[in-house]
Design a protein around this motif. Structure first.
Motif, PDB file in Angstrom:
ATOM      1  N   VAL A 147       0.854  -1.179   0.000  1.00  0.00           N
ATOM      2  CA  VAL A 147       0.000   0.000   0.000  1.00  0.00           C
ATOM      3  C   VAL A 147       0.894   1.235   0.000  1.00  0.00           C
ATOM      4  O   VAL A 147       1.924   1.269   0.678  1.00  0.00           O
ATOM      5  N   THR A 148       0.521   2.254  -0.781  1.00  0.00           N
ATOM      6  CA  THR A 148       1.258   3.515  -0.845  1.00  0.00           C
ATOM      7  C   THR A 148       0.280   4.675  -0.705  1.00  0.00           C
ATOM      8  O   THR A 148      -0.878   4.597  -1.137  1.00  0.00           O
ATOM      9  N   MET A 149       0.790   5.752  -0.104  1.00  0.00           N
ATOM     10  CA  MET A 149      -0.001   6.969   0.072  1.00  0.00           C
ATOM     11  C   MET A 149       0.864   8.161  -0.278  1.00  0.00           C
ATOM     12  O   MET A 149       2.055   8.198   0.045  1.00  0.00           O
ATOM     13  N   GLY A 150       0.266   9.136  -0.959  1.00  0.00           N
ATOM     14  CA  GLY A 150       0.972  10.344  -1.336  1.00  0.00           C
ATOM     15  C   GLY A 150       0.681  11.495  -0.393  1.00  0.00           C
ATOM     16  O   GLY A 150      -0.384  11.546   0.231  1.00  0.00           O
ATOM     17  N   SER A 151       1.640  12.413  -0.306  1.00  0.00           N
ATOM     18  CA  SER A 151       1.441  13.569   0.566  1.00  0.00           C
ATOM     19  C   SER A 151       0.427  14.549  -0.011  1.00  0.00           C
ATOM     20  O   SER A 151      -0.169  15.337   0.721  1.00  0.00           O
ATOM     21  N   LYS A 152       0.213  14.520  -1.340  1.00  0.00           N
ATOM     22  CA  LYS A 152      -0.746  15.413  -1.981  1.00  0.00           C
ATOM     23  C   LYS A 152      -2.027  14.701  -2.386  1.00  0.00           C
ATOM     24  O   LYS A 152      -3.112  15.275  -2.310  1.00  0.00           O
ATOM     25  N   ALA A 153      -1.893  13.466  -2.834  1.00  0.00           N
ATOM     26  CA  ALA A 153      -3.068  12.731  -3.302  1.00  0.00           C
ATOM     27  C   ALA A 153      -3.888  12.212  -2.125  1.00  0.00           C
ATOM     28  O   ALA A 153      -3.365  11.957  -1.038  1.00  0.00           O
ATOM     29  N   ARG A 154      -5.156  12.074  -2.362  1.00  0.00           N
ATOM     30  CA  ARG A 154      -6.061  11.548  -1.350  1.00  0.00           C
ATOM     31  C   ARG A 154      -6.258  10.053  -1.565  1.00  0.00           C
ATOM     32  O   ARG A 154      -6.317   9.574  -2.690  1.00  0.00           O
ATOM     33  N   GLY A 155      -6.388   9.351  -0.470  1.00  0.00           N
ATOM     34  CA  GLY A 155      -6.597   7.925  -0.571  1.00  0.00           C
ATOM     35  C   GLY A 155      -5.291   7.166  -0.726  1.00  0.00           C
ATOM     36  O   GLY A 155      -4.206   7.752  -0.845  1.00  0.00           O
ATOM     37  N   ALA A 156      -5.398   5.856  -0.732  1.00  0.00           N
ATOM     38  CA  ALA A 156      -4.241   4.979  -0.820  1.00  0.00           C
ATOM     39  C   ALA A 156      -4.342   4.101  -2.051  1.00  0.00           C
ATOM     40  O   ALA A 156      -5.443   3.815  -2.536  1.00  0.00           O
ATOM     41  N   ASN A 157      -3.200   3.682  -2.541  1.00  0.00           N
ATOM     42  CA  ASN A 157      -3.131   2.767  -3.676  1.00  0.00           C
ATOM     43  C   ASN A 157      -2.675   1.402  -3.178  1.00  0.00           C
ATOM     44  O   ASN A 157      -1.638   1.304  -2.499  1.00  0.00           O
ATOM     45  N   PHE A 158      -3.423   0.377  -3.516  1.00  0.00           N
ATOM     46  CA  PHE A 158      -3.112  -0.968  -3.067  1.00  0.00           C
ATOM     47  C   PHE A 158      -2.596  -1.800  -4.236  1.00  0.00           C
ATOM     48  O   PHE A 158      -2.948  -1.563  -5.405  1.00  0.00           O
ATOM     49  N   SER A 159      -1.770  -2.772  -3.914  1.00  0.00           N
ATOM     50  CA  SER A 159      -1.263  -3.702  -4.920  1.00  0.00           C
ATOM     51  C   SER A 159      -1.277  -5.108  -4.333  1.00  0.00           C
ATOM     52  O   SER A 159      -1.010  -5.305  -3.146  1.00  0.00           O
ATOM     53  N   ALA A 160      -1.581  -6.071  -5.196  1.00  0.00           N
ATOM     54  CA  ALA A 160      -1.609  -7.475  -4.788  1.00  0.00           C
ATOM     55  C   ALA A 160      -1.321  -8.332  -6.015  1.00  0.00           C
ATOM     56  O   ALA A 160      -1.992  -8.179  -7.049  1.00  0.00           O
ATOM     57  N   ASN A 161      -0.323  -9.194  -5.911  1.00  0.00           N
ATOM     58  CA  ASN A 161       0.095 -10.011  -7.044  1.00  0.00           C
ATOM     59  C   ASN A 161       0.449 -11.420  -6.582  1.00  0.00           C
ATOM     60  O   ASN A 161       0.924 -11.604  -5.459  1.00  0.00           O
ATOM     61  N   VAL A 162       0.233 -12.354  -7.485  1.00  0.00           N
ATOM     62  CA  VAL A 162       0.652 -13.736  -7.294  1.00  0.00           C
ATOM     63  C   VAL A 162       1.490 -14.123  -8.508  1.00  0.00           C
ATOM     64  O   VAL A 162       1.035 -13.954  -9.654  1.00  0.00           O
ATOM     65  N   GLU A 163       2.713 -14.629  -8.274  1.00  0.00           N
ATOM     66  CA  GLU A 163       3.641 -14.913  -9.366  1.00  0.00           C
ATOM     67  C   GLU A 163       4.187 -16.333  -9.271  1.00  0.00           C
ATOM     68  O   GLU A 163       4.547 -16.805  -8.178  1.00  0.00           O
TER      69      GLU A 163
ATOM     70  N   GLY B  28       2.383 -13.959 -13.843  1.00  0.00           N
ATOM     71  CA  GLY B  28       1.756 -13.397 -12.653  1.00  0.00           C
ATOM     72  C   GLY B  28       0.331 -12.945 -12.901  1.00  0.00           C
ATOM     73  O   GLY B  28      -0.107 -12.797 -14.052  1.00  0.00           O
ATOM     74  N   TYR B  29      -0.370 -12.713 -11.801  1.00  0.00           N
ATOM     75  CA  TYR B  29      -1.732 -12.200 -11.869  1.00  0.00           C
ATOM     76  C   TYR B  29      -1.845 -10.994 -10.957  1.00  0.00           C
ATOM     77  O   TYR B  29      -1.521 -11.059  -9.764  1.00  0.00           O
ATOM     78  N   ASP B  30      -2.302  -9.862 -11.530  1.00  0.00           N
ATOM     79  CA  ASP B  30      -2.502  -8.621 -10.788  1.00  0.00           C
ATOM     80  C   ASP B  30      -3.934  -8.602 -10.272  1.00  0.00           C
ATOM     81  O   ASP B  30      -4.886  -8.518 -11.062  1.00  0.00           O
ATOM     82  N   VAL B  31      -4.087  -8.698  -8.961  1.00  0.00           N
ATOM     83  CA  VAL B  31      -5.421  -8.765  -8.367  1.00  0.00           C
ATOM     84  C   VAL B  31      -6.161  -7.448  -8.540  1.00  0.00           C
ATOM     85  O   VAL B  31      -7.383  -7.428  -8.782  1.00  0.00           O
ATOM     86  N   VAL B  32      -5.462  -6.328  -8.420  1.00  0.00           N
ATOM     87  CA  VAL B  32      -6.109  -5.020  -8.521  1.00  0.00           C
ATOM     88  C   VAL B  32      -6.572  -4.748  -9.950  1.00  0.00           C
ATOM     89  O   VAL B  32      -7.720  -4.345 -10.192  1.00  0.00           O
ATOM     90  N   LYS B  33      -5.681  -4.974 -10.927  1.00  0.00           N
ATOM     91  CA  LYS B  33      -6.033  -4.737 -12.332  1.00  0.00           C
ATOM     92  C   LYS B  33      -6.775  -5.910 -12.956  1.00  0.00           C
ATOM     93  O   LYS B  33      -7.273  -5.796 -14.083  1.00  0.00           O
ATOM     94  N   GLN B  34      -6.806  -7.033 -12.242  1.00  0.00           N
ATOM     95  CA  GLN B  34      -7.489  -8.237 -12.702  1.00  0.00           C
ATOM     96  C   GLN B  34      -7.007  -8.658 -14.088  1.00  0.00           C
ATOM     97  O   GLN B  34      -7.782  -8.785 -15.045  1.00  0.00           O
ATOM     98  N   GLY B  35      -5.711  -8.874 -14.170  1.00  0.00           N
ATOM     99  CA  GLY B  35      -5.137  -9.284 -15.444  1.00  0.00           C
ATOM    100  C   GLY B  35      -3.828 -10.029 -15.236  1.00  0.00           C
ATOM    101  O   GLY B  35      -3.146  -9.866 -14.217  1.00  0.00           O
ATOM    102  N   PHE B  36      -3.482 -10.849 -16.238  1.00  0.00           N
ATOM    103  CA  PHE B  36      -2.240 -11.607 -16.197  1.00  0.00           C
ATOM    104  C   PHE B  36      -1.104 -10.806 -16.837  1.00  0.00           C
ATOM    105  O   PHE B  36      -1.343  -9.899 -17.646  1.00  0.00           O
ATOM    106  N   TYR B  37       0.105 -11.159 -16.489  1.00  0.00           N
ATOM    107  CA  TYR B  37       1.293 -10.575 -17.108  1.00  0.00           C
ATOM    108  C   TYR B  37       2.396 -11.620 -17.103  1.00  0.00           C
ATOM    109  O   TYR B  37       2.329 -12.635 -16.377  1.00  0.00           O
ATOM    110  N   GLY B  38       3.399 -11.402 -17.921  1.00  0.00           N
ATOM    111  CA  GLY B  38       4.486 -12.366 -18.028  1.00  0.00           C
ATOM    112  C   GLY B  38       5.822 -11.699 -18.244  1.00  0.00           C
ATOM    113  O   GLY B  38       5.899 -10.520 -18.623  1.00  0.00           O
ATOM    114  N   GLN B  39       6.865 -12.474 -17.988  1.00  0.00           N
ATOM    115  CA  GLN B  39       8.226 -11.976 -18.166  1.00  0.00           C
ATOM    116  C   GLN B  39       9.144 -13.114 -18.606  1.00  0.00           C
ATOM    117  O   GLN B  39       9.062 -14.233 -18.092  1.00  0.00           O
TER     118      GLN B  39
END
Length: 231
Positions: free
Chosen positions: A163-179, A198-209
Protein backbone atom coordinates in the motif's frame (compact mmCIF):
# COMPACT_ATOMS: atom_id res chain seq x y z
CA UNK A 1 99.86 -6.20 23.76
CA UNK A 2 96.50 -5.90 21.99
CA UNK A 3 95.52 -8.84 19.93
CA UNK A 4 93.83 -8.69 16.56
CA UNK A 5 90.58 -9.87 18.02
CA UNK A 6 90.62 -6.98 20.49
CA UNK A 7 91.28 -4.40 17.75
CA UNK A 8 88.50 -5.77 15.57
CA UNK A 9 85.19 -3.91 15.91
CA UNK A 10 82.15 -5.59 14.41
CA UNK A 11 80.78 -3.59 11.52
CA UNK A 12 77.12 -2.79 11.41
CA UNK A 13 74.90 -5.03 9.32
CA UNK A 14 74.43 -4.05 5.74
CA UNK A 15 71.02 -2.84 4.65
CA UNK A 16 70.54 -6.10 2.79
CA UNK A 17 71.08 -8.09 5.94
CA UNK A 18 68.71 -6.07 8.10
CA UNK A 19 65.20 -7.25 8.61
CA UNK A 20 62.93 -5.09 6.54
CA UNK A 21 59.31 -4.25 7.24
CA UNK A 22 57.12 -4.48 4.14
CA UNK A 23 55.97 -1.10 3.00
CA UNK A 24 52.22 -0.80 3.06
CA UNK A 25 50.84 1.61 0.47
CA UNK A 26 48.65 4.39 1.84
CA UNK A 27 44.94 3.76 1.83
CA UNK A 28 43.19 5.24 -1.15
CA UNK A 29 39.52 5.93 -1.30
CA UNK A 30 39.59 5.47 -5.06
CA UNK A 31 39.80 1.73 -4.44
CA UNK A 32 36.07 1.69 -3.87
CA UNK A 33 35.55 2.82 -7.45
CA UNK A 34 37.41 -0.14 -8.96
CA UNK A 35 35.10 -2.95 -10.05
CA UNK A 36 35.24 -6.03 -7.88
CA UNK A 37 35.82 -8.32 -10.81
CA UNK A 38 38.90 -6.36 -11.85
CA UNK A 39 40.39 -6.66 -8.38
CA UNK A 40 39.54 -10.34 -8.15
CA UNK A 41 41.13 -11.01 -11.52
CA UNK A 42 44.39 -9.29 -10.60
CA UNK A 43 44.86 -10.23 -6.99
CA UNK A 44 42.82 -13.37 -6.53
CA UNK A 45 40.06 -14.40 -4.18
CA UNK A 46 41.87 -13.13 -1.07
CA UNK A 47 41.95 -9.57 -2.40
CA UNK A 48 38.30 -9.91 -3.38
CA UNK A 49 37.29 -10.84 0.16
CA UNK A 50 39.33 -8.03 1.70
CA UNK A 51 37.83 -5.56 -0.78
CA UNK A 52 34.31 -6.66 0.10
CA UNK A 53 35.08 -6.32 3.81
CA UNK A 54 36.37 -2.78 3.32
CA UNK A 55 33.56 -1.87 0.92
CA UNK A 56 30.74 -3.11 3.12
CA UNK A 57 32.16 -1.22 6.06
CA UNK A 58 31.84 2.08 4.21
CA UNK A 59 28.58 1.22 2.40
CA UNK A 60 27.87 -0.89 -0.65
CA UNK A 61 26.92 0.57 -4.02
CA UNK A 62 25.77 -1.12 -7.21
CA UNK A 63 25.34 0.59 -10.58
CA UNK A 64 23.05 -0.60 -13.37
CA UNK A 65 22.63 0.81 -16.87
CA UNK A 66 20.27 -0.37 -19.59
CA UNK A 67 18.46 0.51 -22.80
CA UNK A 68 14.65 0.35 -22.66
CA UNK A 69 11.88 0.47 -25.24
CA UNK A 70 8.13 0.18 -24.63
CA UNK A 71 5.11 -0.16 -26.89
CA UNK A 72 3.28 2.87 -25.47
CA UNK A 73 5.72 5.72 -26.06
CA UNK A 74 7.76 3.92 -28.75
CA UNK A 75 10.81 5.79 -27.51
CA UNK A 76 14.24 4.35 -26.76
CA UNK A 77 15.47 5.40 -23.32
CA UNK A 78 18.85 5.23 -21.64
CA UNK A 79 18.26 4.17 -18.04
CA UNK A 80 20.64 4.22 -15.07
CA UNK A 81 20.13 3.12 -11.49
CA UNK A 82 22.43 3.07 -8.49
CA UNK A 83 21.82 1.50 -5.09
CA UNK A 84 23.48 2.42 -1.82
CA UNK A 85 23.08 -0.01 1.08
CA UNK A 86 24.61 -0.75 4.46
CA UNK A 87 24.70 -3.53 7.02
CA UNK A 88 21.52 -2.21 8.71
CA UNK A 89 19.43 -3.08 5.61
CA UNK A 90 18.80 0.53 4.62
CA UNK A 91 18.75 0.96 0.84
CA UNK A 92 18.78 4.20 -1.15
CA UNK A 93 17.95 3.79 -4.84
CA UNK A 94 18.48 6.66 -7.29
CA UNK A 95 17.41 6.18 -10.89
CA UNK A 96 16.98 8.27 -14.00
CA UNK A 97 16.21 7.95 -17.70
CA UNK A 98 17.04 9.96 -20.79
CA UNK A 99 14.65 9.85 -23.75
CA UNK A 100 16.79 9.58 -26.88
CA UNK A 101 14.02 11.07 -29.05
CA UNK A 102 13.03 14.30 -27.29
CA UNK A 103 15.76 14.54 -24.61
CA UNK A 104 13.34 14.40 -21.70
CA UNK A 105 14.86 13.42 -18.37
CA UNK A 106 12.98 11.62 -15.61
CA UNK A 107 14.33 10.69 -12.20
CA UNK A 108 13.28 8.93 -9.01
CA UNK A 109 14.67 8.47 -5.50
CA UNK A 110 13.57 5.73 -3.14
CA UNK A 111 14.79 4.99 0.38
CA UNK A 112 13.58 1.96 2.28
CA UNK A 113 14.26 -0.26 5.25
CA UNK A 114 14.22 -4.03 4.68
CA UNK A 115 12.93 -6.47 7.27
CA UNK A 116 13.06 -10.26 7.17
CA UNK A 117 10.38 -11.68 9.51
CA UNK A 118 10.85 -15.25 8.30
CA UNK A 119 8.18 -16.60 10.62
CA UNK A 120 5.51 -14.55 8.84
CA UNK A 121 6.85 -13.13 5.55
CA UNK A 122 9.96 -13.57 3.47
CA UNK A 123 10.60 -9.83 3.32
CA UNK A 124 9.02 -6.48 4.17
CA UNK A 125 10.02 -3.09 2.71
CA UNK A 126 9.05 0.19 4.34
CA UNK A 127 10.05 3.59 2.99
CA UNK A 128 9.29 6.64 0.88
CA UNK A 129 9.93 7.75 -2.69
CA UNK A 130 9.91 10.84 -4.90
CA UNK A 131 9.52 10.91 -8.68
CA UNK A 132 9.79 13.96 -10.94
CA UNK A 133 6.90 12.67 -13.08
CA UNK A 134 4.50 12.84 -10.12
CA UNK A 135 6.05 15.68 -8.08
CA UNK A 136 4.88 14.05 -4.87
CA UNK A 137 6.43 12.20 -1.93
CA UNK A 138 4.89 8.78 -1.43
CA UNK A 139 5.06 6.57 1.64
CA UNK A 140 4.51 2.87 1.49
CA UNK A 141 4.97 -0.61 2.85
CA UNK A 142 5.19 -3.84 0.88
CA UNK A 143 5.60 -7.50 1.76
CA UNK A 144 6.38 -10.77 0.02
CA UNK A 145 5.99 -14.42 0.93
CA UNK A 146 7.80 -17.05 -1.14
CA UNK A 147 6.98 -20.73 -1.40
CA UNK A 148 9.44 -23.18 -2.96
CA UNK A 149 7.69 -25.87 -5.00
CA UNK A 150 10.84 -27.92 -5.72
CA UNK A 151 13.75 -29.04 -3.57
CA UNK A 152 16.26 -27.04 -5.62
CA UNK A 153 14.25 -23.84 -5.17
CA UNK A 154 14.13 -23.09 -8.90
CA UNK A 155 10.31 -23.19 -9.06
CA UNK A 156 8.62 -20.76 -6.66
CA UNK A 157 5.31 -19.05 -5.98
CA UNK A 158 5.51 -15.49 -4.63
CA UNK A 159 2.60 -13.65 -3.01
CA UNK A 160 3.13 -9.87 -2.93
CA UNK A 161 1.12 -7.03 -1.50
CA UNK A 162 1.55 -3.39 -0.59
CA UNK A 163 0.00 0.00 0.00
CA UNK A 164 1.26 3.52 -0.84
CA UNK A 165 0.00 6.97 0.07
CA UNK A 166 0.97 10.34 -1.34
CA UNK A 167 1.44 13.57 0.57
CA UNK A 168 -0.75 15.41 -1.98
CA UNK A 169 -3.07 12.73 -3.30
CA UNK A 170 -6.06 11.55 -1.35
CA UNK A 171 -6.60 7.93 -0.57
CA UNK A 172 -4.24 4.98 -0.82
CA UNK A 173 -3.13 2.77 -3.68
CA UNK A 174 -3.11 -0.97 -3.07
CA UNK A 175 -1.26 -3.70 -4.92
CA UNK A 176 -1.61 -7.48 -4.79
CA UNK A 177 0.10 -10.01 -7.04
CA UNK A 178 0.65 -13.74 -7.29
CA UNK A 179 3.64 -14.91 -9.37
CA UNK A 180 4.90 -18.29 -10.55
CA UNK A 181 8.63 -18.23 -11.40
CA UNK A 182 10.79 -20.89 -13.03
CA UNK A 183 14.57 -20.49 -13.18
CA UNK A 184 16.60 -22.52 -15.67
CA UNK A 185 20.36 -22.52 -15.28
CA UNK A 186 22.51 -23.23 -18.35
CA UNK A 187 19.52 -23.21 -20.72
CA UNK A 188 22.18 -22.76 -23.35
CA UNK A 189 25.91 -22.60 -22.80
CA UNK A 190 26.62 -19.58 -20.54
CA UNK A 191 22.94 -18.60 -20.65
CA UNK A 192 20.45 -18.64 -17.77
CA UNK A 193 16.73 -18.20 -18.21
CA UNK A 194 13.89 -17.02 -15.97
CA UNK A 195 10.22 -17.43 -16.84
CA UNK A 196 7.52 -15.68 -14.84
CA UNK A 197 3.73 -15.56 -15.06
CA UNK A 198 1.76 -13.40 -12.65
CA UNK A 199 -1.73 -12.20 -11.87
CA UNK A 200 -2.50 -8.62 -10.79
CA UNK A 201 -5.42 -8.77 -8.37
CA UNK A 202 -6.11 -5.02 -8.52
CA UNK A 203 -6.03 -4.74 -12.33
CA UNK A 204 -7.49 -8.24 -12.70
CA UNK A 205 -5.14 -9.28 -15.44
CA UNK A 206 -2.24 -11.61 -16.20
CA UNK A 207 1.29 -10.57 -17.11
CA UNK A 208 4.49 -12.37 -18.03
CA UNK A 209 8.23 -11.98 -18.17
CA UNK A 210 11.07 -13.72 -20.00
CA UNK A 211 14.56 -12.91 -18.84
CA UNK A 212 17.99 -14.14 -19.86
CA UNK A 213 21.49 -12.86 -19.17
CA UNK A 214 21.02 -9.38 -20.62
CA UNK A 215 17.56 -9.26 -22.20
CA UNK A 216 14.23 -8.85 -20.39
CA UNK A 217 10.81 -8.90 -22.07
CA UNK A 218 7.61 -7.96 -20.21
CA UNK A 219 4.02 -8.10 -21.45
CA UNK A 220 0.44 -7.96 -20.16
CA UNK A 221 -0.65 -10.39 -22.92
CA UNK A 222 -2.92 -7.69 -24.36
CA UNK A 223 -1.71 -4.35 -25.63
CA UNK A 224 1.43 -3.49 -23.69
CA UNK A 225 4.98 -4.78 -23.77
CA UNK A 226 8.48 -3.51 -23.13
CA UNK A 227 12.01 -4.78 -23.62
CA UNK A 228 15.18 -4.03 -21.67
CA UNK A 229 18.83 -4.68 -22.48
CA UNK A 230 21.35 -4.50 -19.64
CA UNK A 231 24.62 -2.83 -20.61
Amino acid sequence: RRTRSQDHVPSPKSPDATERTPRVPPHSTCLTAVPRLLIAGRRGARSERSFQKHFLREGKTTMETSLRFDSQTKHLKLFAKEKFSNDDNYVLTVSGSLDTKDGRVESRAYVRKKFFPEAVLSRVDMGLSYATTQDDVKYGIAGKKSFELTDDGLLTVDVKGGVTMGSKARGANFSANVELTQKIFNFQEDQDLKLRVGYDVVKQGFYGQIRENNWTFNTNFKDRWDVKYDL
